[in-house]
Design an enzyme around this catalytic site. Structure first.
Site, short mmCIF file in Angstrom:
data_model
loop_
_atom_site.label_atom_id
_atom_site.label_comp_id
_atom_site.label_asym_id
_atom_site.label_seq_id
_atom_site.Cartn_x
_atom_site.Cartn_y
_atom_site.Cartn_z
N ARG A 208 0.88 -1.17 0.00
CA ARG A 208 0.00 0.00 0.00
C ARG A 208 0.91 1.21 0.00
O ARG A 208 1.70 1.41 0.93
CB ARG A 208 -0.92 -0.02 1.23
CG ARG A 208 -1.64 1.29 1.45
CD ARG A 208 -2.74 1.19 2.46
NE ARG A 208 -3.89 0.48 1.92
CZ ARG A 208 -5.11 0.49 2.46
NH1 ARG A 208 -5.35 1.18 3.56
NH2 ARG A 208 -6.10 -0.18 1.91
N HIS B 57 -7.39 0.68 -6.31
CA HIS B 57 -7.58 -0.20 -5.14
C HIS B 57 -8.26 -1.49 -5.62
O HIS B 57 -9.41 -1.76 -5.27
CB HIS B 57 -8.43 0.53 -4.09
CG HIS B 57 -8.41 -0.11 -2.73
ND1 HIS B 57 -7.60 -1.18 -2.40
CD2 HIS B 57 -9.14 0.17 -1.60
CE1 HIS B 57 -7.81 -1.51 -1.15
NE2 HIS B 57 -8.73 -0.72 -0.64
N CYS C 171 -16.25 1.30 0.64
CA CYS C 171 -15.10 0.47 1.00
C CYS C 171 -14.72 0.63 2.47
O CYS C 171 -14.06 -0.24 3.03
CB CYS C 171 -13.91 0.80 0.10
SG CYS C 171 -13.31 2.50 0.25
N ASP D 239 -17.26 6.86 -1.50
CA ASP D 239 -16.01 6.75 -0.74
C ASP D 239 -15.75 8.13 -0.12
O ASP D 239 -16.43 9.11 -0.46
CB ASP D 239 -14.87 6.34 -1.70
CG ASP D 239 -13.54 6.06 -1.01
OD1 ASP D 239 -13.53 5.91 0.23
OD2 ASP D 239 -12.51 6.00 -1.71
N GLN E 194 -10.12 -4.19 -3.30
CA GLN E 194 -11.45 -3.82 -2.82
C GLN E 194 -12.53 -4.21 -3.82
O GLN E 194 -13.64 -4.61 -3.47
CB GLN E 194 -11.51 -2.31 -2.54
CG GLN E 194 -12.83 -1.84 -1.95
CD GLN E 194 -13.06 -2.36 -0.54
OE1 GLN E 194 -12.22 -2.19 0.33
NE2 GLN E 194 -14.21 -2.98 -0.30
N ARG F 134 -13.32 -8.90 1.91
CA ARG F 134 -11.89 -8.65 1.65
C ARG F 134 -11.09 -9.90 2.00
O ARG F 134 -10.15 -10.28 1.30
CB ARG F 134 -11.40 -7.46 2.49
CG ARG F 134 -12.03 -6.11 2.13
CD ARG F 134 -11.59 -5.65 0.75
NE ARG F 134 -10.14 -5.56 0.63
CZ ARG F 134 -9.40 -4.54 1.05
NH1 ARG F 134 -9.98 -3.49 1.59
NH2 ARG F 134 -8.09 -4.55 0.89
N1 NVA Z 1 -9.98 6.50 -1.30
C1 NVA Z 1 -9.61 6.06 0.03
C2 NVA Z 1 -9.83 4.60 0.17
C3 NVA Z 1 -9.50 4.04 1.53
C4 NVA Z 1 -9.67 2.56 1.63
C5 NVA Z 1 -8.16 6.42 0.29
O1 NVA Z 1 -7.33 6.25 -0.61
O2 NVA Z 1 -7.85 6.89 1.39
N1 CP Z 2 -11.22 -0.43 2.55
C1 CP Z 2 -9.95 -0.45 3.00
O1 CP Z 2 -9.00 -0.69 2.25
O2 CP Z 2 -9.82 -0.23 4.33
P1 CP Z 2 -8.46 -0.02 5.15
O3 CP Z 2 -7.91 1.33 4.75
O4 CP Z 2 -8.88 -0.08 6.58
O5 CP Z 2 -7.50 -1.11 4.78
#
Ligand code: NVA
Ligand code: CP
Length: 306
Positions: free
Chosen positions: A105, A132, A260, A220, A135, A288
């Site tokens: 990540r 992502h 998500c 989101d 997800q 997930r």
């Molecule tokens: N769009 C959000 C998704 C988190 C799972 C982010 O990137 O923070």
């Molecule tokens: N939806 C998701 O990826 O959640 P986290 O940021 O908690 O991993």
């Protein structure tokens, strides 16, 4: 350089393989619920590189690997040499010598691509600024479990044209559904990703237009990780893009709602949206675990039938 199969975006796998993963995730979930031990990855190790926070992704990958008989190692820049400037290429080469599969990540998608280029084991995108895809495996699984195939359905994306929106666009092509994204001016998805999914994707401004006739409505956060400084200013710009039971009433009678998570009640969702019977966010979060078990199994062992 290598024939290793990575999962950096949904486009890395064929539609047939993605369909297999959804079926497999449902199968592994059933096995798990029935308490049937299934550990096809003994001694295998997953490296988990997190440059951004996580609850769901970390726990689902770590629990999933344990359930499959393997082990997971959490790595963060705070306490590894990644945080002290060791080149990503070197980190990829070294980790590949010690673990069997890696998830990352991070921020720039190009950083993930560079890591994957130098890795000699499968690399999974656990979220970048642009995508992502893990997800989406969970989201599609959830839709299939509740409503059957998503092919030919209409999905409304409401809010920021962000990493999740981009992955929904890729999913529209790969799973063959229609995606209508309603985004405020200046927050539309990237034009090249829209173009890459032409024929399956359109972008509008009015949320009600997008939701009309939708079988699934998704949103989101308005400010993603890394955009904390913009959060305040975005509140104003995204006003009118909140998903509520009233907005959902424009959708089809059996429409579902997904997010998500984490969610900000009172911002992108109304205080009561996650408790609405149309919301399936807890199933979505649980999936997930099952979807990523199917993914890791596939990347390490290929497609299986048992
Ligand atoms: N769009 C959000 C998704 C988190 C799972 C982010 O990137 O923070
Ligand atoms: N939806 C998701 O990826 O959640 P986290 O940021 O908690 O991993």
């Amino acid at each position: 350089m290598t024939a290793v199969q990575h999962f950096l975006t949904l486009k890395d796998l064929t539609p047939g393989t993605l369909d297999y993963l959804i079926r497999r995730a449902i199968h592994l979930k059933d096995k798990h619920k029935r308490g049937i031990p299934y550990a096809p990855l003994p001694q295998k190790v997953l490296g988990m590189v997190f440059e951004k926070s996580s609850t769901r992704t970390r726990v689902s990958f770590e629990a999933g690997m344990a359930q499959l008989g393997g082990h997971a190692i959490f790595l963060s820049p705070r306490d590894t040499q990644l945080g002290r400037g060791e080149p990503i290429e070197d980190s990829a080469r070294v980790l590949s010598r010690m673990v069997d599969i890696i998830m990352i990540r991070t921020f720039e998608h190009s950083k993930l691509e560079r890591f994957a280029e130098y890795a000699t084991v499968p690399v999974i995108n656990a979220l970048t600024d642009d995508y992502h895809p893990c997800q989406l495996l969970a989201d599609i699984q959830t839709f299939v479990e509740h409503r059957g195939s998503i092919q030919g359905k209409r999905v409304a994306w409401i809010g920021d044209g962000n990493n999740m929106c981009h992955s929904y666009m890729n999913a529209a092509t790969q799973f063959d559904f229609e995606l209508v994204a309603a985004c405020p001016k200046g927050f539309e998805p990237k034009a090249d990703i829209v173009a890459d999914n032409a024929g399956h994707v359109s972008v509008v401004e009015d949320p009600a237009d997008a939701v009309k006739g939708a079988d699934l409505v998704v949103t989101d956060v308005w400010a993603s990780m890394g955009q904390e400084d913009e959060a305040e200013a975005r509140l104003e710009k995204f006003r009118g893009y909140q998903v509520s039971p009233a907005l959902m009433d424009h959708a089809t009678a059996d429409a579902l709602f997904m997010h998500c998570l984490p969610a900000h009640r009172g911002e992108e969702v109304s205080h009561d949206m996650l408790d609405d019977p149309r919301a399936v966010v807890w199933d979505e979060a649980e999936n997930r675990l099952h979807a990523q078990k199917a993914l890791m199994e596939y990347l390490m062992l290929g497609a299986l039938t048992a």
